[in-house]
Design an enzyme around this catalytic site. Structure first.
Site, PDB file in Angstrom:
ATOM      1  N   GLY A 108       0.779  -1.232   0.000  1.00 58.85           N
ATOM      2  CA  GLY A 108       0.000   0.000   0.000  1.00 58.85           C
ATOM      3  C   GLY A 108       0.809   1.279   0.000  1.00 58.85           C
ATOM      4  N   THR A 109       2.117   1.176  -0.149  1.00 59.73           N
ATOM      5  CA  THR A 109       2.972   2.363  -0.075  1.00 59.73           C
ATOM      6  C   THR A 109       2.588   3.414  -1.109  1.00 59.73           C
ATOM      7  OG1 THR A 109       4.804   0.976   0.691  1.00 59.73           O
ATOM      8  CG2 THR A 109       5.356   3.165  -0.110  1.00 59.73           C
ATOM      9  N   GLY A 110       2.421   2.994  -2.372  1.00 56.95           N
ATOM     10  CA  GLY A 110       2.134   3.958  -3.434  1.00 56.95           C
ATOM     11  C   GLY A 110       0.783   4.626  -3.266  1.00 56.95           C
TER      12      GLY A 110
END
Length: 263
Positions: free
Chosen positions: A206-208
């Site tokens: 989920g970083t982006g």
């Protein structure tokens, strides 16, 4: 009134990325999050087991329902899946008087394709031109432009290639490079190099999505692009450091890390 941000993206049943990550990020950063769901995925810490895109008319109806009544101060896009959805969303954003953060999602953290190859040209020619900020990672840069970045010095070349398609700003995310996590934000003249220590934590699902939503939240609050991106980088760095195990694979970043740090 609380600033309002609209995310146009896919649903992640595991809660680590997509719409779920976007709304958690928006809540953590003090804005009201709203959503247009473009696709439903069966997804967990091990990967994407299935994906079903929504009809264009359903996506358009969700968007108009929110924007025409509630209004927005920023829009953020994620998984758009098909050329038809890309073009419809680009048209909707082009008619909305609000900054847009375009995260040209191509593949999941596990390597699962989230964008049809036939949609790439639509991303280049329809979606990127309406972006206030485009936030591709290095794999997405290669997919969209053919530029393969293997060193920090090549980030400028990647940024120039993406800017050719028309976004006002581009943030090239260099997280896949060795060393510190370095990103380049530029509009073709001004350059902002953003650095953060690399945390030894594999739970980065989920970083982006989180970064793009954090940027949109900052823009909705009235921050200029460089300030919004700088604040978003700080937030997502803390979320990566606090990422936690979930299931048997790659866990999510911790969207509520600041709440827990202050508890």
């Amino acid at each position: 009134m609380i600033p309002r941000v609209l995310t146009v993206a896919g649903s992640d049943s595991g809660g680590g990325a997509g719409i779920q990550a976007d709304l958690k990020t928006m809540l953590a950063l003090g804005v009201h999050g709203m959503s247009v769901i473009t696709a439903v995925t069966a997804q967990n810490s091990l990967g994407v087991q299935g994906a079903w895109e929504l009809p264009v008319e359903a996506v358009r109806a969700q968007y108009r329902s929110v924007v025409d009544d509630i209004g927005v101060q920023a829009v953020k896009t994620g998984m758009l899946a098909s050329a038809e959805l890309v073009e419809a969303v680009a048209e909707l954003i082009g008619g909305t008087d609000a900054p847009a953060v375009i995260d040209p999602v191509g593949v999941s953290k596990h390597g699962d394709s989230l964008l049809a190859s036939s949609a790439l040209e639509s991303v280049r020619t329809k979606l990127l031109p309406v972006a206030t900020v485009a936030t591709p990672n290095l794999d997405e840069v290669a997919q969209l432009t053919g530029v393969h970045v293997e060193s920090e010095e090549q980030l400028r070349q990647a940024a120039a290639a993406v800017l050719e398609y028309g976004p006002r700003w581009v943030l090239i995310k260099g997280g896949h490079l060795p060393g510190d996590a370095v990103d380049l934000l530029t509009d073709g003249s001004a350059e902002h190099w953003l650095r953060a220590p690399r945390h030894d934590n594999r739970h980065t699902h989920g970083t982006g999505c989180t970064l793009a939503s954090a940027i949109a939240s900052g823009l909705a609050k009235g921050l200029a692009v460089p300030e919004a991106v700088t604040a978003a980088k700080e937030y997502v760095t803390g979320a990566i450091e606090a990422g936690f195990a979930l299931g048997r694979g790659i866990g999510p970043v911790d969207h509520g890390w600041r709440f827990r740090a202050g508890a």
